[in-house]
Design a protein around this motif. Structure first.
Motif, PDB file in Angstrom:
ATOM      1  N   CYS A  15       0.837  -1.196   0.000  1.00  0.00           N
ATOM      2  CA  CYS A  15       0.000   0.000   0.000  1.00  0.00           C
ATOM      3  C   CYS A  15       0.873   1.248   0.000  1.00  0.00           C
ATOM      4  O   CYS A  15       2.060   1.187   0.289  1.00  0.00           O
ATOM      5  CB  CYS A  15      -0.896   0.031   1.230  1.00  0.00           C
ATOM      6  N   ASP A  16       0.229   2.366  -0.318  1.00  0.00           N
ATOM      7  CA  ASP A  16       0.859   3.650  -0.058  1.00  0.00           C
ATOM      8  C   ASP A  16       0.327   4.134   1.299  1.00  0.00           C
ATOM      9  O   ASP A  16      -0.397   3.400   1.994  1.00  0.00           O
ATOM     10  CB  ASP A  16       0.613   4.642  -1.197  1.00  0.00           C
ATOM     11  N   HIS A  17       0.688   5.340   1.673  1.00  0.00           N
ATOM     12  CA  HIS A  17       0.303   5.858   2.986  1.00  0.00           C
ATOM     13  C   HIS A  17      -1.212   5.966   3.149  1.00  0.00           C
ATOM     14  O   HIS A  17      -1.729   5.782   4.248  1.00  0.00           O
ATOM     15  CB  HIS A  17       0.971   7.212   3.246  1.00  0.00           C
ATOM     16  N   LEU A  18      -1.950   6.192   2.063  1.00  0.00           N
ATOM     17  CA  LEU A  18      -3.403   6.300   2.158  1.00  0.00           C
ATOM     18  C   LEU A  18      -4.075   4.954   2.398  1.00  0.00           C
ATOM     19  O   LEU A  18      -5.182   4.894   2.918  1.00  0.00           O
ATOM     20  CB  LEU A  18      -3.969   6.930   0.884  1.00  0.00           C
ATOM     21  N   GLY A  19      -3.405   3.882   2.035  1.00  0.00           N
ATOM     22  CA  GLY A  19      -3.984   2.550   2.183  1.00  0.00           C
ATOM     23  C   GLY A  19      -3.511   1.773   3.390  1.00  0.00           C
ATOM     24  O   GLY A  19      -3.864   0.600   3.546  1.00  0.00           O
ATOM     25  N   LEU A  20      -2.729   2.401   4.250  1.00  0.00           N
ATOM     26  CA  LEU A  20      -2.111   1.678   5.375  1.00  0.00           C
ATOM     27  C   LEU A  20      -3.129   0.969   6.263  1.00  0.00           C
ATOM     28  O   LEU A  20      -2.976  -0.221   6.557  1.00  0.00           O
ATOM     29  CB  LEU A  20      -1.254   2.636   6.211  1.00  0.00           C
ATOM     30  N   GLU A  21      -4.157   1.656   6.699  1.00  0.00           N
ATOM     31  CA  GLU A  21      -5.123   1.057   7.625  1.00  0.00           C
ATOM     32  C   GLU A  21      -5.840  -0.134   6.982  1.00  0.00           C
ATOM     33  O   GLU A  21      -5.986  -1.188   7.596  1.00  0.00           O
ATOM     34  CB  GLU A  21      -6.139   2.111   8.062  1.00  0.00           C
ATOM     35  N   LEU A  22      -6.258   0.022   5.722  1.00  0.00           N
ATOM     36  CA  LEU A  22      -6.947  -1.072   5.032  1.00  0.00           C
ATOM     37  C   LEU A  22      -5.996  -2.231   4.774  1.00  0.00           C
ATOM     38  O   LEU A  22      -6.355  -3.396   4.954  1.00  0.00           O
ATOM     39  CB  LEU A  22      -7.579  -0.582   3.729  1.00  0.00           C
ATOM     40  N   LYS A  23      -4.768  -1.945   4.374  1.00  0.00           N
ATOM     41  CA  LYS A  23      -3.787  -3.021   4.143  1.00  0.00           C
ATOM     42  C   LYS A  23      -3.571  -3.828   5.414  1.00  0.00           C
ATOM     43  O   LYS A  23      -3.563  -5.058   5.389  1.00  0.00           O
ATOM     44  CB  LYS A  23      -2.443  -2.465   3.669  1.00  0.00           C
ATOM     45  N   ASN A  24      -3.438  -3.153   6.540  1.00  0.00           N
ATOM     46  CA  ASN A  24      -3.220  -3.865   7.803  1.00  0.00           C
ATOM     47  C   ASN A  24      -4.416  -4.724   8.173  1.00  0.00           C
ATOM     48  O   ASN A  24      -4.253  -5.849   8.673  1.00  0.00           O
ATOM     49  CB  ASN A  24      -2.880  -2.871   8.916  1.00  0.00           C
ATOM     50  N   ALA A  25      -5.626  -4.235   7.925  1.00  0.00           N
ATOM     51  CA  ALA A  25      -6.826  -5.028   8.193  1.00  0.00           C
ATOM     52  C   ALA A  25      -6.873  -6.261   7.293  1.00  0.00           C
ATOM     53  O   ALA A  25      -7.227  -7.361   7.740  1.00  0.00           O
ATOM     54  CB  ALA A  25      -8.066  -4.173   8.005  1.00  0.00           C
ATOM     55  N   LEU A  26      -6.513  -6.089   6.027  1.00  0.00           N
ATOM     56  CA  LEU A  26      -6.493  -7.222   5.104  1.00  0.00           C
ATOM     57  C   LEU A  26      -5.416  -8.230   5.493  1.00  0.00           C
ATOM     58  O   LEU A  26      -5.624  -9.443   5.388  1.00  0.00           O
ATOM     59  CB  LEU A  26      -6.286  -6.748   3.665  1.00  0.00           C
ATOM     60  N   LYS A  27      -4.287  -7.743   5.953  1.00  0.00           N
ATOM     61  CA  LYS A  27      -3.215  -8.646   6.384  1.00  0.00           C
ATOM     62  C   LYS A  27      -3.697  -9.539   7.534  1.00  0.00           C
ATOM     63  O   LYS A  27      -3.513 -10.759   7.504  1.00  0.00           O
ATOM     64  CB  LYS A  27      -1.985  -7.842   6.812  1.00  0.00           C
ATOM     65  N   THR A  28      -4.333  -8.944   8.514  1.00  0.00           N
ATOM     66  CA  THR A  28      -4.874  -9.709   9.638  1.00  0.00           C
ATOM     67  C   THR A  28      -5.897 -10.729   9.147  1.00  0.00           C
ATOM     68  O   THR A  28      -5.893 -11.893   9.565  1.00  0.00           O
ATOM     69  CB  THR A  28      -5.510  -8.758  10.668  1.00  0.00           C
ATOM     70  N   HIS A  29      -6.763 -10.301   8.244  1.00  0.00           N
ATOM     71  CA  HIS A  29      -7.793 -11.176   7.689  1.00  0.00           C
ATOM     72  C   HIS A  29      -7.169 -12.366   6.951  1.00  0.00           C
ATOM     73  O   HIS A  29      -7.584 -13.515   7.152  1.00  0.00           O
ATOM     74  CB  HIS A  29      -8.681 -10.356   6.744  1.00  0.00           C
TER      75      HIS A  29
END
Length: 153
Positions: A15-29
């Motif tokens: 991700c870039d900086h704008l996608g950090l929160e969503l990327k982290n949620a997807l990683k956990t998922h």
């Protein structure tokens, strides 16, 4: 929410900086489903250029480091463009269930992208599950994908 059985065993995630929160949620998922996740970043909200991350993930995918990839930026469009610049890689920006399925089933896209400023976490998880639980169907789509591959050459 139930999750579909993933056909892929390894996923690259970036991700870039704008996608950090969503990327982290997807990683956990993804990790909760037992998938091997290669996180290529980023890990902070400091501004970065999405082409750098998109191209890095696409190059590593093309090199066989993981089977499929997911990229997140503000709209998903920029990451798709960047990943598509790497020969042999097909990336599709996904925002609905039908496109998530057809990205792989018809187009054999190895990468999907999301817009963190467009879709929420629960929708992104659902679309990820749809994408990862499908595979290329060949058939009438095979000659079209072959033409896409020829464009890379």
């Amino acid at each position: 929410m139930t999750t579909a059985k993933s056909l892929a065993k390894s996923v690259g995630l970036g991700c870039d900086h704008l996608g950090l929160e969503l990327k982290n949620a997807l990683k956990t998922h993804l990790e909760s489903q037992g998938l091997s996740v290669t996180d290529i970043g980023v890990d902070s909200e400091n501004p970065v250029d999405y082409p750098d991350i998109g191209a890095e993930l696409a190059r590593r995918l093309a090199g066989g480091e993981f089977e499929r990839g997911i990229l997140v930026c503000g709209t998903g469009a920029g990451m798709a463009i960047a990943a598509n610049k790497v020969p042999g890689v097909r990336a599709v920006c996904v925002m609905d269930p039908y496109t998530a399925e057809r990205a792989i089933a018809s187009n054999n896209a190895q990468v999907i992208t999301f817009g963190a400023q467009i879709i929420g976490t629960s929708v992104a998880r659902m679309l990820t599950d749809i994408y990862l639980s499908n595979e290329f169907q060949g058939g009438r789509s095979a000659p079209k994908v072959a033409k896409l591959e020829a464009l890379d050459r």
